[in-house]
Design a protein around this motif. Structure first.
Motif, PDB file in Angstrom:
ATOM      1  N   LEU A  29      -6.112   7.927   3.458  1.00 16.26           N
ATOM      2  CA  LEU A  29      -6.094   6.562   2.938  1.00 16.26           C
ATOM      3  C   LEU A  29      -7.166   5.748   3.650  1.00 16.26           C
ATOM      4  O   LEU A  29      -7.177   5.658   4.886  1.00 16.26           O
ATOM      5  N   ARG A  30      -8.062   5.169   2.863  1.00 14.90           N
ATOM      6  CA  ARG A  30      -9.126   4.343   3.417  1.00 14.90           C
ATOM      7  C   ARG A  30      -8.908   2.912   2.954  1.00 14.90           C
ATOM      8  O   ARG A  30      -8.827   2.652   1.755  1.00 14.90           O
ATOM      9  N   THR A  31      -8.827   1.974   3.904  1.00 13.76           N
ATOM     10  CA  THR A  31      -8.520   0.581   3.595  1.00 13.76           C
ATOM     11  C   THR A  31      -9.556  -0.341   4.223  1.00 13.76           C
ATOM     12  O   THR A  31      -9.807  -0.263   5.427  1.00 13.76           O
TER      13      THR A  31
ATOM     14  N   TYR B   8      -4.932  -4.753   0.675  1.00 15.72           N
ATOM     15  CA  TYR B   8      -6.385  -4.788   0.824  1.00 15.72           C
ATOM     16  C   TYR B   8      -7.001  -3.690  -0.043  1.00 15.72           C
ATOM     17  O   TYR B   8      -6.315  -2.733  -0.414  1.00 15.72           O
TER      18      TYR B   8
ATOM     19  N   THR C 273       0.831  -1.202   0.000  1.00 13.31           N
ATOM     20  CA  THR C 273       0.000   0.000   0.000  1.00 13.31           C
ATOM     21  C   THR C 273       0.865   1.253   0.000  1.00 13.31           C
ATOM     22  O   THR C 273       0.563   2.234  -0.687  1.00 13.31           O
TER      23      THR C 273
ATOM     24  N   CYS D 155      -2.570  -3.194  -3.718  1.00 16.88           N
ATOM     25  CA  CYS D 155      -2.419  -3.068  -2.265  1.00 16.88           C
ATOM     26  C   CYS D 155      -2.722  -4.396  -1.582  1.00 16.88           C
ATOM     27  O   CYS D 155      -3.273  -5.316  -2.190  1.00 16.88           O
TER      28      CYS D 155
ATOM     29  N   SER E 119      -8.360  -0.376  -1.277  1.00 14.54           N
ATOM     30  CA  SER E 119      -8.000   0.926  -0.703  1.00 14.54           C
ATOM     31  C   SER E 119      -8.417   2.065  -1.610  1.00 14.54           C
ATOM     32  O   SER E 119      -8.578   1.890  -2.821  1.00 14.54           O
TER      33      SER E 119
ATOM     34  N   ALA F 115     -13.827   0.191   7.950  1.00 14.43           N
ATOM     35  CA  ALA F 115     -12.564   0.463   7.262  1.00 14.43           C
ATOM     36  C   ALA F 115     -11.554   1.097   8.206  1.00 14.43           C
ATOM     37  O   ALA F 115     -11.918   1.751   9.181  1.00 14.43           O
TER      38      ALA F 115
ATOM     39  N   ALA G 159      -7.942  -4.682  -4.749  1.00 13.46           N
ATOM     40  CA  ALA G 159      -6.632  -4.981  -4.155  1.00 13.46           C
ATOM     41  C   ALA G 159      -5.679  -5.585  -5.186  1.00 13.46           C
ATOM     42  O   ALA G 159      -4.958  -6.547  -4.913  1.00 13.46           O
TER      43      ALA G 159
END
Length: 327
Positions: free
Chosen positions: A69-71, A114, A24, A112, A116, A50, A109
């Motif tokens: 950043l949102r995961t 996951y 990421t 990354c 994101s 998240a 993904a």
């Protein structure tokens, strides 16, 4: 159901840059300007579905700027949520609605660890206190009216109901008569409606204000975040959702008042009181399924009195008031 608030200036812990997963980190770095680097990361409070981090980016001239950043680490619907949020942010750019700008998205993904999404950071913070609510509610209403006035070139997905009469979770020690009457309301067919562009999780936890107010005339709304639930449906849905959240955060009276504030701001709701009641009760019952999840971020944000039991009691009082409004 989308997360119930995750933005703001309140930080629950400080992450080192190393806490952002290696793939990421490399993905984010692709979208920085030449000479920029990730200098720091902070976890933002309130996330349910998240992980959300504010990334401090060191610029070539020695300054800094922020990205968010949102995961989604463990969410079956992550790809759908992120695709919808990316589409909404792309559409909202230039509309006048204060939303983040999309920088990049990796919904499946592919790059990354996951799924994101990377976006710009907005000034301001969420404000969940009772103090100053009288001046914030009209701002919430006016902002929601402006969102519903938007006409996207491509209609988003139709709204998804978050509960049904057969899946409502009745709180422990609830007044059975109140809940049975409320469930009967949503057994009726959904009323006809004129479709609108919906945020679908518009509530105080997803709205930013300058706090303390930068103007002597009062607070200023600086941003609306968390567009993963963007949908097409009745304006009543968004109004009902904000009303429910106001009711459990600040008391049932505020939930009832928001409908009037929305109409005073120029918003148009369902034609009859019974139709409006249907959407309001449906949203209240939907929240009963997630009281524990939504009340925890509120306590982390400083509303320590909002225990699960306290929120359940306020929710029941609000649903009862909705039912009594037509008596």
């Amino acid at each position: 159901m989308p997360s119930s608030g995750w933005w703001g200036g309140t930080v629950i812990n400080h992450d080192e840059v190393a806490a952002v997963r290696p793939l990421t980190l490399a993905w984010v770095s692709r979208y920085l300007e030449p000479g920029e680097r990730i200098a720091g990361a902070e976890a933002l409070h309130g996330g349910i579905t998240a992980e959300v981090r504010r990334l401090t980016i060191g610029t070539r001239d020695g300054g800094t700027r922020d990205l968010v950043l949102r995961t989604f680490v463990d969410e079956e619907s992550a790809e759908d949520w992120l695709n919808r949020e990316a589409g909404a942010l792309t559409f909202l750019k230039g509309t006048g609605v204060p939303a983040p700008e999309l920088v990049a998205v990796d919904p499946a993904a592919a790059h990354c660890e996951y799924p994101s999404l990377l976006m710009t950071h907005l000034a301001g913070r969420t404000v969940l206190d009772d103090e100053g609510l009288e001046s914030r509610v009209p701002l919430l209403a006016r902002q929601l009216v402006s969102i519903h006035a938007l006409r996207p070139p491509e209609r988003p997905r139709r709204y998804v109901a978050w509960t049904t009469a057969d899946t409502v979770v009745v709180p422990k020690d609830a007044d059975a008569a109140v809940w049975e009457a409320a469930i009967d309301v949503i057994r009726r067919p959904a009323p006809p409606y004129e479709g609108r562009f919906l945020h679908r999780d518009f509530q105080p936890g997803n709205v930013l204000f300058d706090a303390p107010p930068s103007s002597p005339t009062g607070p200023r709304l600086t941003g609306v975040v968390d567009w993963a639930g963007a949908s097409w449906g009745p304006a009543d849905l968004d109004v009902a959702h904000c009303s429910t959240n106001l009711a459990v955060l600040h008391g049932p009276t505020w939930g009832l008042r928001f409908t009037g504030a929305y109409e005073e701001a120029g918003g148009v709701l369902a034609a009859t009181a019974g139709e409006r009641q249907y959407w309001q009760v449906r949203d209240g019952l939907a929240l009963s399924e997630e009281v524990r999840q939504v009340s925890q971020p509120w306590r982390e944000a400083g509303r320590t009195e909002l225990t699960t039991g306290a929120v359940e009691k306020r929710l029941e009082d609000y649903v009862s008031a909705l039912l009594n409004a037509l008596d």
